[in-house]
Design a protein around this motif. Structure first.
Motif, short mmCIF file in Angstrom:
data_model
loop_
_atom_site.label_atom_id
_atom_site.label_comp_id
_atom_site.label_asym_id
_atom_site.label_seq_id
_atom_site.Cartn_x
_atom_site.Cartn_y
_atom_site.Cartn_z
N MET A 1 52.68 9.37 10.67
CA MET A 1 52.53 8.50 10.46
C MET A 1 51.66 9.48 9.39
SD MET A 1 48.19 7.32 11.11
CE MET A 1 49.04 6.81 13.25
N ILE A 2 51.90 8.72 7.80
CA ILE A 2 50.90 9.62 6.28
C ILE A 2 50.37 8.61 5.58
CG2 ILE A 2 51.89 9.18 4.38
CD1 ILE A 2 55.05 9.59 5.38
N LYS A 3 49.37 9.29 6.17
CA LYS A 3 47.91 9.06 5.73
C LYS A 3 47.79 9.83 3.79
CE LYS A 3 44.82 8.36 9.35
NZ LYS A 3 43.67 8.22 9.84
N LYS A 4 47.41 8.59 3.21
CA LYS A 4 47.47 8.71 1.61
C LYS A 4 46.39 8.55 1.02
CE LYS A 4 50.01 10.59 -2.40
NZ LYS A 4 50.97 10.79 -3.00
N PRO A 5 44.88 9.34 0.19
CA PRO A 5 43.97 8.83 0.00
C PRO A 5 44.40 8.64 -2.12
CG PRO A 5 43.99 11.01 0.04
CD PRO A 5 44.96 11.06 0.64
N ILE A 6 44.21 7.36 -2.29
CA ILE A 6 44.08 7.34 -3.21
C ILE A 6 43.14 6.46 -4.18
CG2 ILE A 6 45.56 5.17 -4.91
CD1 ILE A 6 47.44 5.30 -2.98
N THR A 7 43.14 6.71 -4.94
CA THR A 7 42.29 6.24 -6.56
C THR A 7 42.93 4.78 -6.78
OG1 THR A 7 41.20 8.77 -6.89
CG2 THR A 7 40.06 6.35 -8.53
N LEU A 8 41.81 3.42 -6.93
CA LEU A 8 42.63 2.79 -7.44
C LEU A 8 42.22 2.89 -9.07
CD1 LEU A 8 43.81 -0.19 -6.88
CD2 LEU A 8 41.21 -0.75 -6.50
N LYS A 9 43.71 1.92 -9.84
CA LYS A 9 43.59 2.65 -11.41
C LYS A 9 44.05 1.42 -12.10
CE LYS A 9 43.70 7.57 -11.39
NZ LYS A 9 44.93 8.61 -12.11
N LEU A 10 43.44 0.08 -11.43
CA LEU A 10 43.65 -1.28 -12.01
C LEU A 10 42.61 -1.66 -12.95
CD1 LEU A 10 45.63 -2.61 -8.96
CD2 LEU A 10 46.54 -1.94 -10.99
N SER A 11 43.01 -2.07 -13.88
CA SER A 11 41.32 -2.23 -15.23
C SER A 11 40.90 -3.86 -14.54
CB SER A 11 42.30 -2.49 -16.47
OG SER A 11 42.47 -3.30 -16.60
N GLU A 12 41.82 -4.63 -13.82
CA GLU A 12 40.60 -5.64 -13.29
C GLU A 12 40.53 -5.51 -11.64
OE1 GLU A 12 40.06 -7.96 -15.64
OE2 GLU A 12 40.70 -7.03 -17.15
N GLY A 13 40.81 -4.48 -11.28
CA GLY A 13 40.69 -4.36 -9.56
C GLY A 13 41.46 -4.77 -8.92
#
Length: 85
Positions: A1-13
């Motif tokens: 199992m892999i867990k990866k934290p990410i910050t959403l980078k989509l202009s419209e969400g």
């Protein structure tokens, strides 16, 4: 199992179009793929589940994949969530 934290980078969400692309991407893998936000764990292969998240640009989430192609699944999903559009 892999867990990866990410910050959403989509202009419209994370709205309808990116969600549809994300679900398509997640369904390409045999691994289970989940998006975790706060206390929610949503199956990334479920369009209805993903629509319930309502995430905006800059929000934090964790992508979790478990299975034989989990690394590829994480990479594919991450590329969609951080592609600046």
């Amino acid at each position: 199992m892999i867990k990866k934290p990410i910050t959403l980078k989509l202009s419209e969400g994370l709205d309808a179009r990116p969600i549809a692309l994300l679900v398509q991407e997640a369904n390409q893998y045999s691994s289970t793929v989940y998006i975790e936000v706060e206390n929610k764990k949503i199956n990334a292969k479920s369009i209805m589940g993903m629509m319930s998240l309502r995430l905006g640009n800059g929000e934090e989430l964790t992508v979790v994949a478990d299975g034989e192609d989990e690394a590829d699944a994480i990479q594919g999903v991450e590329s969609l969530l951080v592609s600046k559009n």
